[in-house]
Design an enzyme around this catalytic site. Structure first.
Site, PDB file in Angstrom:
ATOM      1  N   THR A   1       0.702  -0.814   0.545  1.00  0.00           N
ATOM      2  CA  THR A   1      -0.382   0.374   0.090  1.00  0.00           C
ATOM      3  C   THR A   1       0.639   1.628   0.149  1.00  0.00           C
ATOM      4  O   THR A   1       1.775   0.773   0.346  1.00  0.00           O
ATOM      5  CB  THR A   1      -0.911  -0.065   1.224  1.00  0.00           C
ATOM      6  OG1 THR A   1      -1.987  -0.975   1.076  1.00  0.00           O
ATOM      7  CG2 THR A   1      -1.825   1.166   1.406  1.00  0.00           C
TER       8      THR A   1
ATOM      9  N   ARG B   1     -14.369  -7.313  -1.181  1.00  0.00           N
ATOM     10  CA  ARG B   1     -13.242  -7.065  -0.130  1.00  0.00           C
ATOM     11  C   ARG B   1     -12.990  -5.588   0.243  1.00  0.00           C
ATOM     12  O   ARG B   1     -13.061  -4.648  -0.905  1.00  0.00           O
ATOM     13  CB  ARG B   1     -12.412  -8.275  -0.216  1.00  0.00           C
ATOM     14  CG  ARG B   1     -11.483  -8.370   0.873  1.00  0.00           C
ATOM     15  CD  ARG B   1     -10.103  -8.165   0.499  1.00  0.00           C
ATOM     16  NE  ARG B   1      -8.960  -7.598   1.858  1.00  0.00           N
ATOM     17  CZ  ARG B   1      -8.048  -7.056   2.075  1.00  0.00           C
ATOM     18  NH1 ARG B   1      -8.076  -6.211   0.573  1.00  0.00           N
ATOM     19  NH2 ARG B   1      -7.033  -7.607   3.037  1.00  0.00           N
TER      20      ARG B   1
ATOM     21  N   SER C   1     -10.322  -2.906   2.082  1.00  0.00           N
ATOM     22  CA  SER C   1      -9.360  -3.146   2.227  1.00  0.00           C
ATOM     23  C   SER C   1      -9.475  -2.051   3.665  1.00  0.00           C
ATOM     24  O   SER C   1     -10.095  -1.645   3.880  1.00  0.00           O
ATOM     25  CB  SER C   1      -8.297  -2.910   1.296  1.00  0.00           C
ATOM     26  OG  SER C   1      -7.353  -1.651   1.852  1.00  0.00           O
ATOM     27  N   ASP C   2      -8.078  -2.509   3.933  1.00  0.00           N
ATOM     28  CA  ASP C   2      -8.163  -1.396   5.610  1.00  0.00           C
ATOM     29  C   ASP C   2      -7.497   0.136   5.478  1.00  0.00           C
ATOM     30  O   ASP C   2      -8.072   0.941   6.687  1.00  0.00           O
ATOM     31  CB  ASP C   2      -7.181  -2.034   6.733  1.00  0.00           C
ATOM     32  CG  ASP C   2      -5.410  -1.997   5.582  1.00  0.00           C
ATOM     33  OD1 ASP C   2      -5.307  -2.160   4.755  1.00  0.00           O
ATOM     34  OD2 ASP C   2      -4.943  -1.100   5.929  1.00  0.00           O
TER      35      ASP C   2
ATOM     36  N   THR D   1       0.614   0.006   6.585  1.00  0.00           N
ATOM     37  CA  THR D   1       0.265  -1.649   5.226  1.00  0.00           C
ATOM     38  C   THR D   1       0.233  -2.762   5.732  1.00  0.00           C
ATOM     39  O   THR D   1       0.750  -3.010   6.669  1.00  0.00           O
ATOM     40  CB  THR D   1       1.173  -0.914   4.241  1.00  0.00           C
ATOM     41  OG1 THR D   1       1.922  -1.627   2.899  1.00  0.00           O
ATOM     42  CG2 THR D   1       2.934  -1.173   5.121  1.00  0.00           C
ATOM     43  N   GLY D   2      -0.012  -3.417   4.600  1.00  0.00           N
ATOM     44  CA  GLY D   2      -0.346  -5.002   5.149  1.00  0.00           C
ATOM     45  C   GLY D   2      -0.880  -5.867   5.010  1.00  0.00           C
ATOM     46  O   GLY D   2      -2.206  -5.009   4.217  1.00  0.00           O
TER      47      GLY D   2
ATOM     48  N   GLY E   1      -5.061  -6.324   5.075  1.00  0.00           N
ATOM     49  CA  GLY E   1      -5.799  -5.323   5.194  1.00  0.00           C
ATOM     50  C   GLY E   1      -6.768  -6.250   6.959  1.00  0.00           C
ATOM     51  O   GLY E   1      -7.217  -5.217   7.965  1.00  0.00           O
TER      52      GLY E   1
END
Ligand code: GLY
Length: 282
Positions: free
Chosen positions: A156, A184, A186-187, A205-206, A208
């Site tokens: 991200t 879906r 994402s965070d 980042t990573g 979610g």
């Protein structure tokens, strides 16, 4: 106040990415950081985080905007959000398609009462408000999709800035995980992945789902607000990812100008300028 800025571009994994990719990411992040730091000299933190993230979205090395990963149905859907630490207004787009810079749409939404839009309606809103139709796909992502393997663009992008007035802001943008079920979320356009107030601002980042489970950005900011140092706030919040092996990285700046980053798994790809020196991930 001395302006400060930190940017990230997801992760780098020695085991799955080449040394050439690492050097390209280091050089590109440094170039973008220098441009964004100059911009910060005469723009607000809010304007600067949007500018920096739009540059990251435009670079095909990163999984946001152009070069975003492709979802399981062959479509690209992107998410981005923006938060102003002073007004505490949050705006964002979730699963937007066919535009160049999702973060610019998030910025546009700051002026509205309804500030987070999702799906086809987010795309229609963008096109109705002057954002041109754009295909963010690059051949490398399509080849990865056809080969049914995870892309090199994992991650991200994000930026946290502190301006001369001592105002903090944060922006985050993503192309998602790649191969996800359409729909879906994402965070990156939630307060778990992107959060700011007048005490601290954090971009994640990573994975979610792990970032949402750990409420990472919100927890770090809340802990700094309650008096913990930024280092301890990061440390404690990352400790809480361990029981479920949460995969995350985060960058942040507090109201005193302390810059911090941490990651749970491979290296977070970051660069910062503290007013005196530039530091790029190694
Ligand atoms: N952090 C980006 C995503 O999981 O979609």
């Amino acid at each position: 106040m001395q302006p400060k800025i930190i940017i990230h571009g997801g992760f780098f994994s020695e085991s799955s990415q080449s040394e050439d990719t690492k050097i390209a990411k280091q050089n590109t992040l440094k170039e973008i950081l220098i441009k964004a730091n100059s911009y910060l000299a005469d723009h607000s933190a809010l304007q600067t985080v949007v500018y920096a993230v739009s540059l990251l979205e435009n670079d095909i090395l990163f999984n946001a905007g152009t070069g975003s990963q492709i979802q399981s149905d062959g479509e690209i859907r992107m998410s981005a959000s923006l938060m102003d630490g002073i007004t505490q207004k949050f705006s964002g787009v979730i699963n937007i398609q066919h535009i160049q810079n999702p973060i610019m749409v998030a910025k546009h939404l700051m002026a509205y009462d309804d500030r987070v839009l999702g799906g086809t309606e987010a795309t229609s809103f963008a096109h109705q408000n002057g954002f041109q139709h754009y295909n963010p796909e690059i051949p490398q992502r399509r080849a990865e999709y056809e080969a049914k393997k995870a892309g090199q663009g994992i991650g991200t992008v994000g930026c946290v800035a502190l301006d001369q007035q001592g105002h903090l802001a944060v922006a985050t943008s993503t192309g998602g995980k790649g191969f996800e079920i359409p729909g879906r979320i994402s965070d990156s356009a939630t307060v778990a992945g992107n959060f700011a107030n007048k005490f601290c601002a954090v971009s994640c980042t990573g994975v979610g789902e792990d970032i949402v489970s750990g409420a990472v950005a919100t927890k770090i900011v809340t802990r700094v607000t309650d008096g913990l140092s930024i280092e301890k706030a990061f440390e404690r919040s990352f400790e809480e990812l361990k029981p479920f092996d949460g995969f995350a990285g985060a960058i942040g700046i507090d109201h005193s100008g302390n810059i911090f980053h941490q990651y749970s798994h491979p290296k977070i790809v970051f660069a910062y300028h503290d007013g005196e020196k530039i530091v790029v991930f190694e």
